[in-house]
Design an enzyme around this catalytic site. Structure first.
Site, PDB file in Angstrom:
ATOM      1  N   TYR A 108      46.231 -40.007 -18.512  1.00  0.00           N
ATOM      2  CA  TYR A 108      44.728 -39.810 -18.352  1.00  0.00           C
ATOM      3  C   TYR A 108      44.442 -39.638 -16.758  1.00  0.00           C
ATOM      4  CZ  TYR A 108      39.916 -41.339 -18.159  1.00  0.00           C
ATOM      5  OH  TYR A 108      38.524 -41.652 -17.673  1.00  0.00           O
ATOM      6  N   LYS A 125      42.981 -36.900 -14.444  1.00  0.00           N
ATOM      7  CA  LYS A 125      41.624 -37.092 -13.876  1.00  0.00           C
ATOM      8  C   LYS A 125      41.750 -36.326 -12.349  1.00  0.00           C
ATOM      9  CE  LYS A 125      38.211 -38.345 -15.695  1.00  0.00           C
ATOM     10  NZ  LYS A 125      37.047 -37.707 -16.443  1.00  0.00           N
TER      11      LYS A 125
END
Ligand code: NAD
Length: 245
Positions: free
Chosen positions: A142, A146
């Site tokens: 994640y 990002k």
């Protein structure tokens, strides 16, 4: 026929989510016309037009971005997933597609919801500034995606082309209808699994009330002008002091 972009016409990508819906409600209150673009529709609200679609689909985005001058990007797969391919597809390729669609549709401003974890290397950060380097070893897929997403959005800031971008980096967000943070903490505590302390009990964590994140997103959108120093930059957002956890 192309609709001329109006400065009060915006789209919220991920507007069906926890943060997105709070943002939509605040924008409506401030007199904006709001379109939501999301893979699901989770509510109905007078004055909001819903466009159901995947942000990796440029054609679907182009339909939703007609006449829009301001885009808030707050869609992401749930951080708890460990589906690397999904994160890459949505957060990296998808963001690339969003930026392309914004350029083609004549969007003037893009505000990204990034994450404070993009600078987290596994050790506590207090009073961390935005000039901290990106994490070399991101804590999960994640965060890894990002970081790439934020770089893409900030790099796309181009005054000549007329596209201005900025990113806001919250950490944990809490508030009404939060589906993850507080419910998971409460559930873990109920099951008796909060009797353990990881570390010595002095680890720092930062939580921000959802209205403050929304305030930061709207302020940055409204301050984003060609001469403004925030163009192409990322900003941490927090309530006040971090919490010992
Ligand atoms: P959420 O899961 O409630 O909302 C995300 C929304 O994105 C959902 O409605 C989902 O349907 C949509 N979405 C996912 N994939 C999509 C796709 N391919 N196409 C279109 N829509 C898609 O999450 P949230 O907590 O509201 O988070 C919003 C943003 O804030 C995310 O970018 C997240 O990384 C960031 N963020 C959240 C927190 C937090 O604590 N909640 C902290 C830091 C950063």
């Amino acid at each position: 026929t192309r609709i001329r972009p109006s400065s009060k016409r915006c789209a919220v990508i991920g507007g069906s989510g926890f943060l997105g819906r709070h943002l939509v409600e605040k924008l409506l209150g401030k007199g904006y016309t709001v379109s939501v673009f999301d893979i699901r529709q989770s509510y109905e609200l007078p004055g909001v037009t819903f466009h159901q679609g995947d942000l990796c689909d440029k054609q679907a985005l182009l339909t939703a971005l007609q006449g829009v001058s301001l885009v808030f990007h707050c869609a992401s797969p749930a951080p708890a997933s460990d589906d690397k391919a999904l994160f890459q597809r949505v957060n990296i390729q998808g963001t690339h597609t969003v930026l392309q669609a914004c350029t083609e549709a004549g969007v003037q401003k893009v505000v990204l919801t990034s994450s404070a974890s993009v600078v987290f290397e596994g050790t506590d950060i207090k009073d961390g500034r935005e000039d901290l380097p990106y994490a070399k070893k991101p804590i999960d897929y994640y965060t890894e995606t990002k970081i790439e997403q934020e770089k893409l959005v900030l790099k796309a800031c181009d005054k000549e082309k007329g596209l201005l971008t900025v990113a806001i980096r919250p950490h944990g967000i809490f508030g009404p209808r939060d589906p993850q943070l507080v419910p998971i903490l409460v559930d873990t505590a109920r099951r008796g699994n909060m009797k353990f302390i990881i570390g010595d009990g002095s680890n720092l964590v930062d939580f921000t009330f959802v209205d403050n994140v929304v305030h930061g997103l709207i302020l940055s959108a409204e301050s984003l002008r060609p001469e403004s120093p925030i163009c192409g930059k990322a900003y941490h957002i927090t309530n006040d002091e971090p919490v010992r956890f």
